[in-house]
Design an enzyme around this catalytic site. Structure first.
Site, PDB file in Angstrom:
ATOM      1  N   HIS A 162       5.161  24.501  -2.839  1.00  0.00           N
ATOM      2  CA  HIS A 162       3.830  24.574  -3.473  1.00  0.00           C
ATOM      3  C   HIS A 162       3.929  24.484  -5.004  1.00  0.00           C
ATOM      4  O   HIS A 162       3.068  25.001  -5.704  1.00  0.00           O
ATOM      5  CB  HIS A 162       3.081  25.855  -3.094  1.00  0.00           C
ATOM      6  CG  HIS A 162       3.123  26.163  -1.629  1.00  0.00           C
ATOM      7  ND1 HIS A 162       2.185  25.694  -0.748  1.00  0.00           N
ATOM      8  CD2 HIS A 162       4.029  26.857  -0.895  1.00  0.00           C
ATOM      9  CE1 HIS A 162       2.488  26.108   0.474  1.00  0.00           C
ATOM     10  NE2 HIS A 162       3.603  26.809   0.418  1.00  0.00           N
ATOM     11  N   SER A 283       4.431   7.541 -29.054  1.00  0.00           N
ATOM     12  CA  SER A 283       2.991   7.334 -29.085  1.00  0.00           C
ATOM     13  C   SER A 283       2.636   6.678 -30.411  1.00  0.00           C
ATOM     14  O   SER A 283       3.271   6.943 -31.431  1.00  0.00           O
ATOM     15  CB  SER A 283       2.287   8.685 -28.958  1.00  0.00           C
ATOM     16  OG  SER A 283       1.022   8.635 -29.587  1.00  0.00           O
ATOM     17  N   LYS A 289       5.594  12.689 -29.952  1.00  0.00           N
ATOM     18  CA  LYS A 289       5.695  12.371 -28.529  1.00  0.00           C
ATOM     19  C   LYS A 289       6.916  11.563 -28.137  1.00  0.00           C
ATOM     20  O   LYS A 289       7.354  10.671 -28.852  1.00  0.00           O
ATOM     21  CB  LYS A 289       4.453  11.582 -28.104  1.00  0.00           C
ATOM     22  CG  LYS A 289       3.174  12.379 -28.178  1.00  0.00           C
ATOM     23  CD  LYS A 289       2.997  13.251 -26.973  1.00  0.00           C
ATOM     24  CE  LYS A 289       2.230  12.488 -25.922  1.00  0.00           C
ATOM     25  NZ  LYS A 289       2.052  13.308 -24.733  1.00  0.00           N
ATOM     26  N   ASN A 291       7.556   9.992 -24.427  1.00  0.00           N
ATOM     27  CA  ASN A 291       6.921   9.931 -23.106  1.00  0.00           C
ATOM     28  C   ASN A 291       7.827   9.301 -22.046  1.00  0.00           C
ATOM     29  O   ASN A 291       8.528   8.336 -22.330  1.00  0.00           O
ATOM     30  CB  ASN A 291       5.627   9.114 -23.191  1.00  0.00           C
ATOM     31  CG  ASN A 291       4.612   9.768 -24.095  1.00  0.00           C
ATOM     32  OD1 ASN A 291       4.525  10.997 -24.177  1.00  0.00           O
ATOM     33  ND2 ASN A 291       3.847   8.954 -24.810  1.00  0.00           N
ATOM     34  N   GLU A 296       6.709   6.971 -15.159  1.00  0.00           N
ATOM     35  CA  GLU A 296       5.280   6.865 -14.841  1.00  0.00           C
ATOM     36  C   GLU A 296       4.936   5.482 -14.276  1.00  0.00           C
ATOM     37  O   GLU A 296       4.130   5.354 -13.361  1.00  0.00           O
ATOM     38  CB  GLU A 296       4.444   7.127 -16.095  1.00  0.00           C
ATOM     39  CG  GLU A 296       4.495   8.579 -16.550  1.00  0.00           C
ATOM     40  CD  GLU A 296       3.873   8.764 -17.922  1.00  0.00           C
ATOM     41  OE1 GLU A 296       2.709   8.398 -18.105  1.00  0.00           O
ATOM     42  OE2 GLU A 296       4.568   9.261 -18.814  1.00  0.00           O
ATOM     43  N   TYR A 323      -0.603 -20.800  14.185  1.00  0.00           N
ATOM     44  CA  TYR A 323      -0.721 -20.791  12.727  1.00  0.00           C
ATOM     45  C   TYR A 323      -2.184 -20.888  12.298  1.00  0.00           C
ATOM     46  O   TYR A 323      -2.993 -21.592  12.897  1.00  0.00           O
ATOM     47  CB  TYR A 323       0.070 -21.968  12.116  1.00  0.00           C
ATOM     48  CG  TYR A 323      -0.070 -22.021  10.600  1.00  0.00           C
ATOM     49  CD1 TYR A 323       0.756 -21.267   9.783  1.00  0.00           C
ATOM     50  CD2 TYR A 323      -1.058 -22.806   9.997  1.00  0.00           C
ATOM     51  CE1 TYR A 323       0.618 -21.286   8.400  1.00  0.00           C
ATOM     52  CE2 TYR A 323      -1.204 -22.831   8.615  1.00  0.00           C
ATOM     53  CZ  TYR A 323      -0.366 -22.064   7.824  1.00  0.00           C
ATOM     54  OH  TYR A 323      -0.516 -22.084   6.467  1.00  0.00           O
ATOM     55  N   LYS A 331       2.567 -14.895   1.169  1.00  0.00           N
ATOM     56  CA  LYS A 331       3.658 -15.026   0.204  1.00  0.00           C
ATOM     57  C   LYS A 331       3.476 -14.211  -1.071  1.00  0.00           C
ATOM     58  O   LYS A 331       4.403 -13.521  -1.510  1.00  0.00           O
ATOM     59  CB  LYS A 331       3.894 -16.506  -0.107  1.00  0.00           C
ATOM     60  CG  LYS A 331       4.765 -17.149   0.957  1.00  0.00           C
ATOM     61  CD  LYS A 331       4.844 -18.636   0.865  1.00  0.00           C
ATOM     62  CE  LYS A 331       3.661 -19.321   1.485  1.00  0.00           C
ATOM     63  NZ  LYS A 331       3.379 -18.947   2.888  1.00  0.00           N
TER      64      LYS A 331
END
Ligand code: ARG
Length: 465
Positions: A162, A283, A289, A291, A296, A323, A331
């Site tokens: 948790h 940043s 910063k 990051n 991400e 077909y 594709k």
């Protein structure tokens, strides 16, 4: 409205009018299926050799076709070929180049073949190569995990449930959980490979062919393990592509969960790791910063691969045999899934290899949050207190610690004995985080001994992979 005159189609015989320009653009797949040029040419060479062997064309004709195809391949590789939208797809572009070069002999290549079985062949050949490459990337990542785990068998960190601190584990143990996930991914891809490794040429448009083809010869020369068993299925099966996207989705899901953790761990709130500068960005406005963009982005790209899987499932869901042009849509989704999985794996492994592990912060976090509460209860249970009762006793201890802002390790023996006479001096050793980890000495557990064995098993598995 004027209708632009376009190049004569390879299938133009039955048509009195040329294709509308809009339609031509709409149904052309050359912009994306040109990446199949190698497979298309190799497939055609195998087909031509076989046609000559069974006497459908002469050896001389096959020789001319094969020589020209090899030259076309070299020219494409040298960047000398410009594909035409008007020639629709890679199959007809190459056939057109062939007939431009060797005339009528080139027109014999398509005997006993349809683009329907041709495209099925090309995609299978392409996917087989890509699966092998992706398995290689997964194994590299597994090796990285084993190496980092090896250095961190004693690096204690909190394990979570948790997202609340639960019980102490080690970083090595945590990383080996991912090793297992990626091993399942390798196994899944191998399984998918088996079903991709079946040769469809000879299925024709849908109903096979009247020519006495040697399908096994083609399968052998192209390195396929078997031939498809039913011509309708041969041209209309895309299960292998869907299976790949499903396996790819799981790979991305595993990477994404890992990325999520790395993102959390590099936050100021956790400070368990620091990403190498080469795998982070700054940043444009906030000078402080750093990051974890790479992690991400991988987490974000997971959505693309899920989307590719859904796209393929949806394209196929109502198609009558055999077909249908809808299948041309397979594709872009498949290629996107392949590219995304590959790029993600490529960047992820070195990112993990280069991250700095902040062992002290991990240890500090493991000592807080009452991660040894279970061990206090286990201590009592080992001395004969029924576990439920032990759980209750420790719950009360934790509550009073929370009220007083203390840790279970900070309590004195007297305080322990106030709540239960069973406690002795040995309680303190039993609940140090080191001991909590060491004592979980069962197969699959986090004790350094067990983890060392798990690493050895992992290395053996990779050698045999
Ligand atoms: N470009 C087509 C595809 O990708 C090749 C097969 C075309 N066959 C056809 N009958 N139109 O599916």
């Amino acid at each position: 409205m004027t209708i632009e005159v376009t190049v004569m189609k390879l299938w133009g015989g039955r048509f009195a009018k040329t294709t509308d320009k809009l339609v031509e653009d709409f149904h052309s797949s050359i912009s994306f299926d040109q990446r199949l040029y190698q497979q298309d040419i190799r497939g055609s060479i195998a087909h031509a050799s076989m046609l000559a062997k069974v006497g459908v064309i002469s050896q001389d004709e096959a020789g001319q076709i094969i020589k020209a195809l090899e030259e076309i391949l070299a020219d494409i590789e040298a960047g000398k070929v410009e594909f035409e939208v008007g020639a629709e797809d890679i199959h007809m572009n190459i056939e057109k180049l062939l007939t431009e070069r060797i005339g009528d002999v080139g027109k014999k290549l398509h005997t006993a073949r349809s683009r329907n079985d041709q495209v099925a062949l090309d995609v299978r050949m392409y996917l087989k190569e890509e699966i092998k490459e992706i398995i290689g990337l997964l194994v590299k990542l597994q090796e990285t995990l084993l190496d980092v785990a090896d250095d961190n068998k004693e690096t204690i960190m909190p394990g979570y449930t948790h997202l609340q601190r639960a019980q102490p584990i080690t970083l090595a143990h945590h990383l080996l959980a991912y090793f297992q996930m990626f091993q399942r991914d390798v196994d899944r891809l191998r399984d998918c490979y088996k079903r991709t490794n079946v040769m469809p040429l000879g299925s024709g448009a849908l109903a096979g062919t009247t020519f006495p083809l040697d399908r096994h010869m083609v399968a052998d020369s192209l390195g396929f393990a078997a031939i498809t068993d039913n011509s309708l299925d041969g041209v209309s099966d895309r299960d292998f592509a869907i299976e790949f996207c499903a396996a790819g989705s799981l790979i991305m899901m595993h990477l994404s969960r890992f990325c999520e953790e790395l993102i959390l761990w590099s936050s100021g709130e956790f400070e368990f790791i620091e990403m190498d500068d080469a795998y982070s960005t700054g940043s444009s406005i906030m000078p402080q910063k750093k990051n974890p963009d790479v992690a991400e982005l991988i987490r974000g790209k997971t959505g693309r691969v899920y989307g590719d899987l859904m796209a393929l499932l949806t394209v196929m869901k109502s198609l009558p045999l055999a077909y249908n042009k809808d299948m041309q849509e397979d594709k872009e989704a498949l290629f996107d899934a392949i590219d995304t999985v590959k790029k993600s794996l490529l960047v992820f492994a070195p990112m993990v290899a280069t991250m700095k592990v902040k062992k002290e912060a991990m240890h500090r976090a493991a000592r807080g949050g009452f991660t040894n509460a279970t061990d206090v209860a286990d201590y009592l249970a080992k001395k004969g207190v029924p576990f439920r009762q032990a759980h209750e006793i420790v719950g009360k201890l934790v509550l009073s610690c929370i009220r007083e802002g203390r840790n279970l390790d900070d309590l004195s023996l007297e305080e322990y004995r106030e709540i239960s006479e069973v406690f002795g001096e040995d309680i303190f050793k039993a609940i140090s985080v080191e001991e909590c980890v060491r004592a979980r000495n069962i197969p699959g557990g986090p004790a350094p001994e067990q983890v060392a064995e798990a690493i050895a098993r992992g290395r053996k598995l990779i050698r045999e992979n």
